[in-house]
Write a protein that holds these residues in place. Structure first.
Motif, short mmCIF file in Angstrom:
data_model
loop_
_atom_site.label_atom_id
_atom_site.label_comp_id
_atom_site.label_asym_id
_atom_site.label_seq_id
_atom_site.Cartn_x
_atom_site.Cartn_y
_atom_site.Cartn_z
N UNK A 1 -5.75 -2.42 8.34
CA UNK A 1 -5.36 -2.53 9.74
C UNK A 1 -4.03 -3.26 9.81
N UNK A 2 -3.16 -2.77 10.70
CA UNK A 2 -1.93 -3.49 10.98
C UNK A 2 -1.53 -3.24 12.41
N UNK A 3 -0.81 -4.17 12.96
CA UNK A 3 -0.43 -4.17 14.36
C UNK A 3 0.46 -2.98 14.71
N UNK A 4 0.22 -2.42 15.90
CA UNK A 4 1.10 -1.35 16.39
C UNK A 4 2.52 -1.87 16.57
N UNK A 5 2.65 -3.17 16.78
CA UNK A 5 3.97 -3.77 16.99
C UNK A 5 4.90 -3.60 15.79
N UNK A 6 4.33 -3.42 14.60
CA UNK A 6 5.19 -3.30 13.42
C UNK A 6 5.36 -1.86 12.94
N UNK A 7 4.76 -0.90 13.63
CA UNK A 7 4.82 0.48 13.14
C UNK A 7 6.24 1.03 13.07
N UNK A 8 7.09 0.74 14.04
CA UNK A 8 8.46 1.25 13.99
C UNK A 8 9.23 0.60 12.84
N UNK A 9 9.05 -0.69 12.67
CA UNK A 9 9.73 -1.37 11.55
C UNK A 9 9.20 -0.82 10.23
N UNK A 10 7.88 -0.63 10.16
CA UNK A 10 7.26 -0.06 8.97
C UNK A 10 7.80 1.34 8.70
N UNK A 11 7.94 2.14 9.75
CA UNK A 11 8.49 3.49 9.60
C UNK A 11 9.91 3.44 9.04
N UNK A 12 10.71 2.49 9.52
CA UNK A 12 12.08 2.36 9.01
C UNK A 12 12.08 1.91 7.55
N UNK A 13 11.18 1.03 7.19
CA UNK A 13 11.06 0.60 5.79
C UNK A 13 10.76 1.80 4.90
N UNK A 14 9.82 2.62 5.33
CA UNK A 14 9.45 3.81 4.57
C UNK A 14 10.63 4.78 4.52
N UNK A 15 11.33 4.93 5.66
CA UNK A 15 12.51 5.80 5.70
C UNK A 15 13.51 5.38 4.62
N UNK A 16 13.82 4.09 4.55
CA UNK A 16 14.80 3.62 3.57
C UNK A 16 14.30 3.85 2.14
N UNK A 17 13.02 3.64 1.92
CA UNK A 17 12.44 3.86 0.60
C UNK A 17 12.57 5.33 0.20
N UNK A 18 12.14 6.23 1.09
CA UNK A 18 12.17 7.66 0.78
C UNK A 18 13.59 8.20 0.69
N UNK A 19 14.47 7.74 1.56
CA UNK A 19 15.87 8.17 1.51
C UNK A 19 16.51 7.73 0.19
N UNK A 20 16.21 6.51 -0.22
CA UNK A 20 16.73 6.01 -1.50
C UNK A 20 16.26 6.86 -2.67
N UNK B 1 0.85 -1.20 0.00
CA UNK B 1 0.00 0.00 0.00
C UNK B 1 0.88 1.25 0.00
N UNK B 2 1.94 1.23 0.82
CA UNK B 2 2.85 2.39 0.89
C UNK B 2 3.51 2.65 -0.45
N UNK B 3 3.89 1.60 -1.16
CA UNK B 3 4.52 1.76 -2.48
C UNK B 3 3.59 2.50 -3.44
N UNK B 4 2.31 2.15 -3.40
CA UNK B 4 1.33 2.83 -4.26
C UNK B 4 1.23 4.30 -3.87
N UNK B 5 1.20 4.57 -2.56
CA UNK B 5 1.11 5.95 -2.08
C UNK B 5 2.35 6.75 -2.48
N UNK B 6 3.52 6.18 -2.27
CA UNK B 6 4.78 6.88 -2.53
C UNK B 6 5.02 7.07 -4.03
N UNK B 7 4.79 6.01 -4.79
CA UNK B 7 5.14 6.03 -6.21
C UNK B 7 3.94 6.31 -7.10
N UNK B 8 2.78 6.54 -6.49
CA UNK B 8 1.56 6.72 -7.26
C UNK B 8 1.61 7.92 -8.19
N UNK B 9 0.98 7.76 -9.31
CA UNK B 9 0.83 8.86 -10.26
C UNK B 9 -0.17 9.85 -9.67
N UNK B 10 0.05 11.10 -9.93
CA UNK B 10 -0.92 12.10 -9.52
C UNK B 10 -0.62 12.72 -8.18
#
Length: 182
Positions: free
Chosen positions: A80-99, A35-44
């Protein structure tokens, strides 16, 4: 499935907390990243807004932090996704956006150091909390638990100093959360 970027990027000297993601958490993380990939790389408009948050920021680390919070909130509205993965998810997004910022020439690889990561993740946390508060979706007890969980996860991943050192989230925010005074 290949290990996530956050797991690959874990510093060699970072303590291993011994906790791996459960199969359900792995599935949630993978779905959230789709879902994040679509948001980040989405057209428009959506992709353009994420890019503008980074490109137009005076401090690119803070721009990435704001974009991380925006993506997490947008994804949480779609699934819906677990709060337990939010920090890992944030880091994944960080690496994607930094790249992407490196590819665009807005950031050099050697600029991505501990201070840069700390600034981006702290900004993401602050922006996430502020946005949730503005949306009327902030529960003080949930915030306290979130601060504790994020601190423990951050320590385990080696991105937050151990207790007694400067926390990754803004100090005033953590103190207010600890006192229940949001």
């Amino acid at each position: 499935m290949a290990k996530s970027m956050a797991m690959q990027a874990k510093p060699m000297n970072a303590p291993d907390d011994g906790e791996d993601l459960t199969p359900e958490e792995e599935k949630q993380l993978a779905e959230a990243m789709k879902v994040a990939q679509v948001i980040i790389h989405g057209e428009g408009q959506t992709g353009d807004q994420i890019a503008a948050m980074i490109k137009d920021a005076e401090d690119i680390a803070k721009g990435i932090g704001n974009a991380i919070a925006t993506v997490i909130i947008a994804v949480s509205k779609q699934m819906e996704f677990s709060d337990d993965i939010k920090l890992i998810f944030a880091m994944e997004i960080f690496f994607e956006l930094s790249g992407l910022a490196v590819e665009a020439g807005a950031l050099a690889n050697d600029e991505i150091n501990d201070q840069f990561i700390d600034t981006a993740i702290s900004q993401a946390y602050s922006a996430y909390i502020s946005t949730k508060e503005a949306m009327g979706e902030l529960d003080v007890n949930e915030l306290k638990q979130s601060v504790e969980d994020a601190t423990k996860e951050g320590e385990a991943l080696g991105i937050v100093p151990k207790q007694g050192a400067q926390p990754a989230a803004p100090k005033g925010l953590m103190q207010r959360a600890a006192q229940g005074g949001m």
